[in-house]
Design a protein around this motif. Structure first.
Motif, PDB file in Angstrom:
ATOM      1  N   ARG A 149     102.931 -23.808  22.342  1.00 12.38           N
ATOM      2  CA  ARG A 149     103.129 -23.015  22.562  1.00 12.38           C
ATOM      3  C   ARG A 149     101.785 -22.686  22.599  1.00 12.38           C
ATOM      4  NH1 ARG A 149     106.058 -19.601  20.260  1.00 12.38           N
ATOM      5  NH2 ARG A 149     108.072 -19.635  21.489  1.00 12.38           N
TER       6      ARG A 149
ATOM      7  N   GLU B 292     109.803 -19.442  28.162  1.00 12.84           N
ATOM      8  CA  GLU B 292     110.566 -19.673  26.493  1.00 12.84           C
ATOM      9  C   GLU B 292     111.776 -20.785  26.668  1.00 12.84           C
ATOM     10  OE1 GLU B 292     110.358 -19.157  22.872  1.00 12.84           O
ATOM     11  OE2 GLU B 292     109.166 -18.420  24.241  1.00 12.84           O
ATOM     12  N   THR B 293     112.890 -20.765  27.941  1.00 10.07           N
ATOM     13  CA  THR B 293     113.962 -21.642  27.678  1.00 10.07           C
ATOM     14  C   THR B 293     112.870 -23.447  28.383  1.00 10.07           C
ATOM     15  OG1 THR B 293     114.084 -20.840  30.412  1.00 10.07           O
ATOM     16  CG2 THR B 293     115.736 -20.258  29.106  1.00 10.07           C
TER      17      THR B 293
ATOM     18  N   THR C 243     111.697 -24.199  24.771  1.00 11.94           N
ATOM     19  CA  THR C 243     112.850 -24.543  23.907  1.00 11.94           C
ATOM     20  C   THR C 243     113.637 -26.305  24.105  1.00 11.94           C
ATOM     21  OG1 THR C 243     113.543 -22.137  23.472  1.00 11.94           O
ATOM     22  CG2 THR C 243     114.608 -23.833  22.807  1.00 11.94           C
TER      23      THR C 243
ATOM     24  N   MET D  90     107.759 -25.289  18.558  1.00  7.29           N
ATOM     25  CA  MET D  90     107.560 -24.069  19.247  1.00  7.29           C
ATOM     26  C   MET D  90     106.666 -23.418  19.179  1.00  7.29           C
ATOM     27  SD  MET D  90     109.930 -23.861  21.687  1.00  7.29           S
ATOM     28  CE  MET D  90     109.818 -21.959  21.466  1.00  7.29           C
TER      29      MET D  90
END
Length: 235
Positions: A11, A21-22, A25, A7
């Motif tokens: 990012r 974010e979902t 992930t 992650m």
């Protein structure tokens, strides 16, 4: 590399950094980490382009092989750089070869997962288009250099480009061996050695191992057929 590390890596990259974010992930969970030794093949022309790759650490190259086995390096890739971009839009065969230049870690994403993300977030397609346009410009520049410039000029183009890309200033440390550099500029190692010697004797550069000091930047640019704007900014 655990989920948190993936992650953080994704990012930090422009291509993934703006994703919700979902979705980030989910991509991190689907990614598979593979490790390759120096010279080990990552992908070949017979492979189906069904995965999107990202260099985590180390360095890799994209290259083609001629009918007589001559190798021509097309791109040099470092940490954070993606490749096998065609996997997002074309499920055919990979159009070139990829191999590790040094021990490298590569994240591999299923093409289908990224395609779903692109459908949900069209901004991803613009990021992909921007990246592919940059690669196309680099490929066009390579074709021009190989077909229209003599070897010393091709070496000058490479050195100036690398110095600008790495913000190296007057002294550039090459990330690749002279044998690999020869494959980039379309020469034999022996011919490259002679070209570097000529550039050194003319006062354009000074070579010590993998360190190249650029002594006469404007003279090097003139030899390469570049103008001042080509030295100071991106083409």
């Amino acid at each position: 590399m655990d989920q948190t590390a993936r992650m953080i890596l994704l990012r930090s990259l422009p291509f993934f950094g703006g994703m919700p974010e979902t979705r980030l992930t989910r991509l991190a969970a689907l990614a598979r980490l593979s490790r390759f030794g120096t010279g080990e093949a990552i992908a070949g022309r017979d492979d189906t382009a069904d995965a999107f790759h990202l260099v985590v650490s180390g360095r890799a190259k994209i290259y083609q092989l001629g009918a007589q086995g001559k190798e021509q390096t097309l791109y040099l890739l470092g940490p954070g750089e993606p490749f096998c971009l065609c996997a997002l839009v074309d499920g055919g065969e990979f159009p070139a070869f990829a191999a590790a230049l040094e021990p490298s870690a590569i994240l591999v994403f299923p093409a289908g997962a990224l395609a779903e993300v692109a459908k949900d977030d069209p901004a991803v397609l613009f990021d992909l288009l921007r990246l592919m346009c940059r690669r196309l410009k680099e490929a066009m520049g390579l074709v021009e250099s190989l077909s229209l410039r003599e070897l010393p000029a091709r070496v000058a183009v490479f050195l100036l480009h690398e110095a600008r890309r790495t913000l190296a200033g007057e002294t550039l440390r090459l990330d690749i061996s002279q044998r690999e550099l020869a494959k980039v500029v379309g020469a034999t190692p022996e011919a490259l050695s002679r070209a570097l010697k000529r550039l050194s004797e003319s006062g354009h550069i000074a070579v010590r191992g993998r360190e190249v000091a650029i002594r006469d930047e404007r003279g090097l640019a003139a030899l390469a057929g570049l103008v001042a704007e080509d030295i100071s900014g991106e083409a």
